[in-house]
Write a protein that holds these residues in place. Structure first.
Motif, PDB file in Angstrom:
ATOM      1  N   SER A 147       2.087  20.292 -36.487  1.00  0.00           N
ATOM      2  CA  SER A 147       2.598  18.974 -36.869  1.00  0.00           C
ATOM      3  C   SER A 147       2.661  18.089 -35.644  1.00  0.00           C
ATOM      4  N   LEU A 148       2.965  16.817 -35.855  1.00  0.00           N
ATOM      5  CA  LEU A 148       3.074  15.839 -34.772  1.00  0.00           C
ATOM      6  C   LEU A 148       4.424  15.152 -34.875  1.00  0.00           C
ATOM      7  N   ASP A 149       5.243  15.252 -33.819  1.00  0.00           N
ATOM      8  CA  ASP A 149       6.517  14.536 -33.816  1.00  0.00           C
ATOM      9  C   ASP A 149       6.645  13.740 -32.522  1.00  0.00           C
ATOM     10  N   ASP A 150       7.846  13.250 -32.235  1.00  0.00           N
ATOM     11  CA  ASP A 150       8.038  12.391 -31.075  1.00  0.00           C
ATOM     12  C   ASP A 150       7.734  13.089 -29.751  1.00  0.00           C
ATOM     13  N   HIS A 151       7.754  14.421 -29.748  1.00  0.00           N
ATOM     14  CA  HIS A 151       7.515  15.161 -28.513  1.00  0.00           C
ATOM     15  C   HIS A 151       6.047  15.485 -28.307  1.00  0.00           C
ATOM     16  N   GLY A 152       5.223  15.328 -29.339  1.00  0.00           N
ATOM     17  CA  GLY A 152       3.808  15.643 -29.241  1.00  0.00           C
ATOM     18  C   GLY A 152       3.373  16.620 -30.310  1.00  0.00           C
ATOM     19  N   PRO A 153       2.186  17.231 -30.163  1.00  0.00           N
ATOM     20  CA  PRO A 153       1.723  18.238 -31.122  1.00  0.00           C
ATOM     21  C   PRO A 153       2.596  19.498 -31.045  1.00  0.00           C
ATOM     22  N   VAL A 154       3.122  19.943 -32.194  1.00  0.00           N
ATOM     23  CA  VAL A 154       4.065  21.061 -32.239  1.00  0.00           C
ATOM     24  C   VAL A 154       3.488  22.173 -33.111  1.00  0.00           C
ATOM     25  N   TYR A 211       2.768 -10.629 -22.446  1.00  0.00           N
ATOM     26  CA  TYR A 211       3.435 -10.867 -23.724  1.00  0.00           C
ATOM     27  C   TYR A 211       4.948 -11.013 -23.573  1.00  0.00           C
ATOM     28  N   GLY A 212       5.523 -10.373 -22.562  1.00  0.00           N
ATOM     29  CA  GLY A 212       6.970 -10.353 -22.436  1.00  0.00           C
ATOM     30  C   GLY A 212       7.621  -9.440 -23.456  1.00  0.00           C
ATOM     31  N   LYS A 213       6.863  -8.503 -24.008  1.00  0.00           N
ATOM     32  CA  LYS A 213       7.362  -7.564 -25.011  1.00  0.00           C
ATOM     33  C   LYS A 213       6.769  -6.185 -24.749  1.00  0.00           C
ATOM     34  N   ASP A 214       7.343  -5.182 -25.424  1.00  0.00           N
ATOM     35  CA  ASP A 214       6.857  -3.821 -25.241  1.00  0.00           C
ATOM     36  C   ASP A 214       5.479  -3.650 -25.864  1.00  0.00           C
ATOM     37  N   ALA A 215       4.624  -2.914 -25.187  1.00  0.00           N
ATOM     38  CA  ALA A 215       3.290  -2.583 -25.694  1.00  0.00           C
ATOM     39  C   ALA A 215       3.132  -1.073 -25.591  1.00  0.00           C
ATOM     40  N   ASN A 216       2.800  -0.425 -26.698  1.00  0.00           N
ATOM     41  CA  ASN A 216       2.714   1.031 -26.724  1.00  0.00           C
ATOM     42  C   ASN A 216       1.318   1.497 -27.088  1.00  0.00           C
ATOM     43  N   TRP A 217       0.937   2.641 -26.535  1.00  0.00           N
ATOM     44  CA  TRP A 217      -0.338   3.249 -26.888  1.00  0.00           C
ATOM     45  C   TRP A 217      -0.278   3.714 -28.334  1.00  0.00           C
ATOM     46  N   ARG A 218      -1.357   3.496 -29.086  1.00  0.00           N
ATOM     47  CA  ARG A 218      -1.352   3.821 -30.513  1.00  0.00           C
ATOM     48  C   ARG A 218      -2.308   4.950 -30.883  1.00  0.00           C
ATOM     49  N   ALA A 225       2.908  12.177 -24.212  1.00  0.00           N
ATOM     50  CA  ALA A 225       3.580  11.005 -23.655  1.00  0.00           C
ATOM     51  C   ALA A 225       3.532   9.792 -24.576  1.00  0.00           C
ATOM     52  N   THR A 226       2.614   9.776 -25.537  1.00  0.00           N
ATOM     53  CA  THR A 226       2.475   8.609 -26.414  1.00  0.00           C
ATOM     54  C   THR A 226       2.649   8.964 -27.885  1.00  0.00           C
ATOM     55  N   ALA A 227       3.078  10.195 -28.175  1.00  0.00           N
ATOM     56  CA  ALA A 227       3.101  10.667 -29.562  1.00  0.00           C
ATOM     57  C   ALA A 227       4.023   9.848 -30.448  1.00  0.00           C
ATOM     58  N   ARG A 228       5.154   9.429 -29.930  1.00  0.00           N
ATOM     59  CA  ARG A 228       6.134   8.767 -30.797  1.00  0.00           C
ATOM     60  C   ARG A 228       5.673   7.389 -31.279  1.00  0.00           C
TER      61      ARG A 228
END
Length: 481
Positions: free
Chosen positions: A29-36, A227-234, A270-273
């Motif tokens: 599965s995939l959760d906030d910590h990464g592939p589990v 942007y002045g806002k958060d940008a996350n890897w998708r 590092a980008t899972a969440r």
């Protein structure tokens, strides 16, 4: 093939290594910590023996291959993450990264060159805000075509640059690319505007690793600043010699196959969440064409190889991205960054200077008119006063919410401007960027102005923001109505 990992979805299959393929049952599965991975096992058994060999609380990380009806998933750097249950125990492990394809080289054969199935030549990633930052590709419309109206994308040229430095193991090649895949359904044509950053070694040398993400961080920092806002890897995809698919060779006859390198989905802890749909960041104040290849090359070099610059700016990037909703820690991070950047812009990053002097160095390093707000001495003194009040509670001074909010926006603006000092950005774009940020400050400051005052317990001076007599009288009249 539906070989993807999705948050909240659990896949069930077999797990193994090069010596024991598909040896034990497991879920992925995939959760906030990464592939589990979760592996059930009970008592003295082959499964228990293998799990104890692969995963122990203080053991080394291992690479394993998961397989189910949807396809193979290579799990890199699995580490033990706990065990529960009896008599049937379930051992959990978290992978540092996962690639939705099987390697050509089994894990036990990778020792020959030290790379083996980790050999990745390119990483392609999507990140919030990149589509609008790159802009929409042009389209050409032919109204007179015999078959009706024909719409086709115009020519799109990627932005390409190379990062070279003695601190890097090998030159890193970058490419910002746009594409417009389209689909039709029910008479409706849907065009998707996609943008990716491609990262890889410029030449075939160095120890390849899926974690090219380390070299992509300058782009995420840049997007946060514009942007002045958060940008996350998708999303991430990888390509390499070890990850190929066998496809039928039509010219080779029956039973003939050829190997084809394709982009394979990858997941990094590092980008899972943030995996999923991109966030809408609005419109950037600077766009890719304002930087050009030379601007990107210098920005990536500055972030990657200049430790004094990165050490100062990195905490500020997270503060601008909204690391917390509380103003106090954000303001401390931002002004702390200006302390470091003040030495950096003056050419003495390791020399101690006061907070006020550091902020003033930043202000004077930019070709920006601050006069509608105040003098650079007052602006720097104001941030220095509030910053030191926050750090030294024994002073007994507590800033108001309005002061904290304005000081945070003021410090954020200075950070966003000084970060791009001396970069070859288009002059008109740089002036527009500064004008938009300072205009927002002028609207917030209103009729207030900076004023010197004496700090208690000595001859020290501070700077505060006070309201004009007209503004104070207007508020008094409004309260007495």
């Amino acid at each position: 093939m539906n070989n993807f990992l999705r948050a909240g979805e659990t896949r069930t299959g077999l797990l193994g290594d090069g010596d024991h393929p598909g040896a034990v049952a497991a879920s992925l599965s995939l959760d906030d910590h990464g592939p589990v991975v979760a592996i059930p096992h009970s008592g003295p058994s082959e499964a228990s023996t293998l799990v104890e060999r692969w995963l122990t609380p203080r053991g080394k990380r291992v690479d394993l291959l998961f397989q189910d009806d949807r396809g193979p998933v290579t799990l890199l750097d699995l580490r033990w993450a706990g065990q529960h249950g009896a008599p049937v125990a379930v051992t959990r492990a978290i992978a540092r990264s996962a690639i939705c394809q099987a390697p050509r080289t089994p894990s036990e054969e990778k020792e020959a060159d030290g790379q083996g199935h980790r050999e990745i030549s390119q990483l392609a990633s999507t990140v919030d805000g990149l589509v609008r930052f790159l802009g929409t590709p042009p389209f050409e419309v032919d109204d007179d075509a015999p078959e009706g109206i024909v719409v086709k994308p115009g020519s799109v040229h990627p932005i390409i640059w190379t990062l070279s430095s003695d601190v890097l193991e090998a030159d890193i090649a970058y490419e910002l690319v746009r594409s417009t895949p389209w689909t039709t359904a029910g008479g409706v044509v849907k065009v998707e505007n996609r943008a990716q950053l491609l990262t890889g070694y410029a030449v075939d040398e160095g120890e390849a690793d899926v974690l090219f993400l380390l070299y992509q961080q300058p782009l995420r920092a840049l997007l946060v600043l514009v942007y002045g806002k958060d940008a996350n890897w998708r999303s991430h995809e990888v390509r390499g010699e070890q990850y190929v698919q066998r496809v039928q060779d039509r010219e080779g006859g029956v039973g003939a196959f050829t190997e084809e390198r394709r982009w394979e989905p990858a997941y990094i802890d590092a980008t899972a969440r943030w995996s999923g749909e991109a966030a809408d960041l609005g419109h950037p104040l600077l766009v890719a064409v304002d930087f050009g290849a030379e601007g990107f090359e210098q920005w990536f070099s500055r972030w990657t190889t200049d430790d004094d610059f990165k050490a100062a700016l990195a905490p500020a990037v997270e503060a601008i991205a909204g690391m917390t909703r509380f103003l106090e820690p954000r303001l401390i991070s931002l002004v702390g960054a200006l302390e470091g950047l003040g030495g950096w812009v003056s050419g003495n990053p390791r020399k101690w200077i006061t907070t006020t002097s550091a902020v003033q160095n930043c202000l004077e390093a930019m070709d920006v008119d601050w006069s509608n707000l105040g003098t650079t001495q007052h602006i720097a003194g104001y941030l220095g006063t509030i910053y030191n009040d926050l750090k030294h509670a024994q002073r007994g001074r507590r800033s108001s919410y309005h002061d904290l909010r304005f000081a945070t926006r003021l410090a954020s603006t200075i950070v966003r401007l000084v970060a791009f000092v001396d970069l070859p950005i288009r002059d008109a774009a740089k002036k527009y960027f500064a004008a938009q940020l300072i205009d927002a400050l002028e609207q917030e400051i209103g009729q207030r102005y900076f004023e010197d005052f004496s700090l208690p317990g000595g001859n020290r001076q501070g700077v505060q923001l006070v309201r004009s007599p007209e503004d104070a009288l207007r508020d008094l009249m409004n309260r007495t109505r």
